[in-house]
Design a protein around this motif. Structure first.
Motif, PDB file in Angstrom:
ATOM      1  N   SER A 120     113.788 128.258  20.722  1.00  0.00           N
ATOM      2  CA  SER A 120     113.655 126.912  21.276  1.00  0.00           C
ATOM      3  C   SER A 120     112.361 126.293  20.750  1.00  0.00           C
ATOM      4  O   SER A 120     111.450 126.989  20.295  1.00  0.00           O
ATOM      5  N   ILE A 121     112.280 124.988  20.831  1.00  0.00           N
ATOM      6  CA  ILE A 121     111.075 124.266  20.393  1.00  0.00           C
ATOM      7  C   ILE A 121     109.871 124.749  21.201  1.00  0.00           C
ATOM      8  O   ILE A 121     108.804 125.013  20.651  1.00  0.00           O
ATOM      9  N   GLY A 122     110.038 124.865  22.501  1.00  0.00           N
ATOM     10  CA  GLY A 122     108.942 125.310  23.369  1.00  0.00           C
ATOM     11  C   GLY A 122     108.471 126.711  23.038  1.00  0.00           C
ATOM     12  O   GLY A 122     107.262 126.980  22.985  1.00  0.00           O
ATOM     13  N   SER A 123     109.403 127.602  22.787  1.00  0.00           N
ATOM     14  CA  SER A 123     109.048 128.978  22.440  1.00  0.00           C
ATOM     15  C   SER A 123     108.315 129.030  21.101  1.00  0.00           C
ATOM     16  O   SER A 123     107.334 129.756  20.941  1.00  0.00           O
ATOM     17  N   ALA A 124     108.786 128.250  20.138  1.00  0.00           N
ATOM     18  CA  ALA A 124     108.122 128.204  18.824  1.00  0.00           C
ATOM     19  C   ALA A 124     106.702 127.670  18.966  1.00  0.00           C
ATOM     20  O   ALA A 124     105.758 128.216  18.382  1.00  0.00           O
ATOM     21  N   ALA A 125     106.533 126.612  19.762  1.00  0.00           N
ATOM     22  CA  ALA A 125     105.205 126.036  19.969  1.00  0.00           C
ATOM     23  C   ALA A 125     104.281 127.066  20.611  1.00  0.00           C
ATOM     24  O   ALA A 125     103.123 127.229  20.193  1.00  0.00           O
ATOM     25  N   GLN A 126     104.790 127.777  21.606  1.00  0.00           N
ATOM     26  CA  GLN A 126     103.993 128.792  22.293  1.00  0.00           C
ATOM     27  C   GLN A 126     103.598 129.915  21.331  1.00  0.00           C
ATOM     28  O   GLN A 126     102.438 130.330  21.288  1.00  0.00           O
ATOM     29  N   GLN A 127     104.534 130.406  20.555  1.00  0.00           N
ATOM     30  CA  GLN A 127     104.249 131.504  19.625  1.00  0.00           C
ATOM     31  C   GLN A 127     103.244 131.106  18.550  1.00  0.00           C
ATOM     32  O   GLN A 127     102.471 131.935  18.084  1.00  0.00           O
ATOM     33  N   ARG A 132     104.382 120.865  21.170  1.00  0.00           N
ATOM     34  CA  ARG A 132     105.758 120.523  20.772  1.00  0.00           C
ATOM     35  C   ARG A 132     105.775 119.417  19.713  1.00  0.00           C
ATOM     36  O   ARG A 132     106.537 119.519  18.746  1.00  0.00           O
ATOM     37  N   PRO A 133     104.948 118.363  19.844  1.00  0.00           N
ATOM     38  CA  PRO A 133     104.944 117.336  18.791  1.00  0.00           C
ATOM     39  C   PRO A 133     104.591 117.910  17.402  1.00  0.00           C
ATOM     40  O   PRO A 133     105.095 117.432  16.387  1.00  0.00           O
ATOM     41  N   THR A 134     103.726 118.927  17.377  1.00  0.00           N
ATOM     42  CA  THR A 134     103.394 119.562  16.095  1.00  0.00           C
ATOM     43  C   THR A 134     104.631 120.239  15.517  1.00  0.00           C
ATOM     44  O   THR A 134     104.904 120.142  14.313  1.00  0.00           O
ATOM     45  N   ILE A 135     105.402 120.903  16.361  1.00  0.00           N
ATOM     46  CA  ILE A 135     106.643 121.543  15.902  1.00  0.00           C
ATOM     47  C   ILE A 135     107.580 120.484  15.332  1.00  0.00           C
ATOM     48  O   ILE A 135     108.146 120.662  14.246  1.00  0.00           O
ATOM     49  N   TYR A 136     107.732 119.364  16.029  1.00  0.00           N
ATOM     50  CA  TYR A 136     108.605 118.294  15.531  1.00  0.00           C
ATOM     51  C   TYR A 136     108.096 117.735  14.200  1.00  0.00           C
ATOM     52  O   TYR A 136     108.882 117.448  13.298  1.00  0.00           O
ATOM     53  N   ARG A 137     106.788 117.594  14.072  1.00  0.00           N
ATOM     54  CA  ARG A 137     106.223 117.115  12.806  1.00  0.00           C
ATOM     55  C   ARG A 137     106.535 118.098  11.680  1.00  0.00           C
ATOM     56  O   ARG A 137     106.944 117.707  10.591  1.00  0.00           O
ATOM     57  N   ARG A 154     120.586 120.688  22.371  1.00  0.00           N
ATOM     58  CA  ARG A 154     119.275 121.315  22.163  1.00  0.00           C
ATOM     59  C   ARG A 154     119.023 121.550  20.682  1.00  0.00           C
ATOM     60  O   ARG A 154     119.940 121.768  19.901  1.00  0.00           O
ATOM     61  N   THR A 155     117.749 121.523  20.333  1.00  0.00           N
ATOM     62  CA  THR A 155     117.319 121.783  18.970  1.00  0.00           C
ATOM     63  C   THR A 155     116.597 123.112  18.938  1.00  0.00           C
ATOM     64  O   THR A 155     115.814 123.427  19.839  1.00  0.00           O
ATOM     65  N   PHE A 156     116.853 123.877  17.903  1.00  0.00           N
ATOM     66  CA  PHE A 156     116.243 125.194  17.727  1.00  0.00           C
ATOM     67  C   PHE A 156     115.613 125.283  16.344  1.00  0.00           C
ATOM     68  O   PHE A 156     116.083 124.634  15.404  1.00  0.00           O
ATOM     69  N   VAL A 157     114.575 126.084  16.234  1.00  0.00           N
ATOM     70  CA  VAL A 157     113.985 126.363  14.928  1.00  0.00           C
ATOM     71  C   VAL A 157     114.361 127.787  14.534  1.00  0.00           C
ATOM     72  O   VAL A 157     114.670 128.625  15.380  1.00  0.00           O
ATOM     73  N   VAL A 158     114.294 128.033  13.237  1.00  0.00           N
ATOM     74  CA  VAL A 158     114.670 129.341  12.721  1.00  0.00           C
ATOM     75  C   VAL A 158     113.515 130.314  12.957  1.00  0.00           C
ATOM     76  O   VAL A 158     112.382 130.065  12.542  1.00  0.00           O
ATOM     77  N   ARG A 159     113.822 131.404  13.646  1.00  0.00           N
ATOM     78  CA  ARG A 159     112.822 132.405  14.028  1.00  0.00           C
ATOM     79  C   ARG A 159     112.029 132.896  12.806  1.00  0.00           C
ATOM     80  O   ARG A 159     110.813 133.036  12.870  1.00  0.00           O
ATOM     81  N   GLU A 160     112.707 133.147  11.716  1.00  0.00           N
ATOM     82  CA  GLU A 160     112.049 133.662  10.510  1.00  0.00           C
ATOM     83  C   GLU A 160     110.957 132.707  10.006  1.00  0.00           C
ATOM     84  O   GLU A 160     109.891 133.139   9.578  1.00  0.00           O
ATOM     85  N   ASP A 161     111.210 131.397  10.088  1.00  0.00           N
ATOM     86  CA  ASP A 161     110.211 130.402   9.667  1.00  0.00           C
ATOM     87  C   ASP A 161     108.996 130.420  10.594  1.00  0.00           C
ATOM     88  O   ASP A 161     107.855 130.291  10.141  1.00  0.00           O
ATOM     89  N   VAL A 162     109.246 130.571  11.898  1.00  0.00           N
ATOM     90  CA  VAL A 162     108.148 130.635  12.867  1.00  0.00           C
ATOM     91  C   VAL A 162     107.299 131.869  12.594  1.00  0.00           C
ATOM     92  O   VAL A 162     106.061 131.802  12.573  1.00  0.00           O
ATOM     93  N   GLU A 163     107.955 132.993  12.362  1.00  0.00           N
ATOM     94  CA  GLU A 163     107.227 134.236  12.090  1.00  0.00           C
ATOM     95  C   GLU A 163     106.417 134.132  10.793  1.00  0.00           C
ATOM     96  O   GLU A 163     105.285 134.609  10.722  1.00  0.00           O
ATOM     97  N   GLN A 164     106.979 133.471   9.793  1.00  0.00           N
ATOM     98  CA  GLN A 164     106.247 133.285   8.537  1.00  0.00           C
ATOM     99  C   GLN A 164     105.015 132.397   8.739  1.00  0.00           C
ATOM    100  O   GLN A 164     103.928 132.707   8.239  1.00  0.00           O
TER     101      GLN A 164
END
Length: 172
Positions: A120-127, A132-137, A154-164
């Motif tokens: 989720s966007i929130g989870s990505a921002a937290q990690q 959240r606006p930074t994630i959207y940017r 709902r919008t989701f980001v790819v976990r692999e990209d967040v981890e990278q």
């Protein structure tokens, strides 16, 4: 409107007509003798028409295909729609994803991933320790790949990209 309820053939036809009219306009100015009138049926049978038909089948869950092939097909369509001649890159306006064609591509892209591969966007921002606006940017800048679940909205980001990105932050 439910994604399955969309008339995907009309969506595909509208996209083909739009792109063909742009091509026709450019070719008329570039070299009019090279312009050949094509029917809608010919456009449907052409490479782009076939790609759009395949993506519609993926979006509807009628076929399942390799993720890379699906993502490459979506990228091809987005480039054709949004990459202007002479530009170094392109960007997709967020409003595009609210159109019928955007929803078709979005659903095909969503089906290319397993739920465990998405955050989720929130989870990505937290990690990543950002807002959240930074994630959207970063999504707009294509630093983070994302998908939209048309069923839930709902919008989701790819976990692999967040981890990278997290690894990059840790090594900086």
């Amino acid at each position: 409107m439910e994604p399955e309820a969309l008339d995907y053939q009309k969506v595909i036809d509208d996209a083909l007509k739009l792109l063909y009219s742009q091509h026709h306009r450019l070719m008329n100015r570039l070299y009019p003798a090279a312009v050949q009138q094509l029917s809608l049926e010919q456009l449907r049978q052409g490479p782009l028409g076939q790609v759009l038909q395949r993506l519609a089948a993926v979006a509807q869950g009628k076929i399942s295909e390799n993720r890379e092939r699906t993502l490459e097909a979506i990228e091809l369509v987005l480039q054709m729609l949004f990459w202007a001649p002479g530009a170094e890159d392109y960007s997709v306006p967020r409003s595009f994803w609210e159109t019928d064609l955007g929803r078709l591509l979005s659903l095909a892209k969503f089906r290319a991933y397993e739920p465990s591969e998405l955050l989720s966007i929130g989870s990505a921002a937290q990690q990543l320790g950002v807002t959240r606006p930074t994630i959207y940017r970063w999504m707009d800048e294509r630093k983070l790949e994302y998908v939209r679940d048309e069923m839930s909205g709902r919008t989701f980001v790819v976990r692999e990209d967040v981890e990278q990105l997290r690894r990059q932050q840790e090594s900086a």
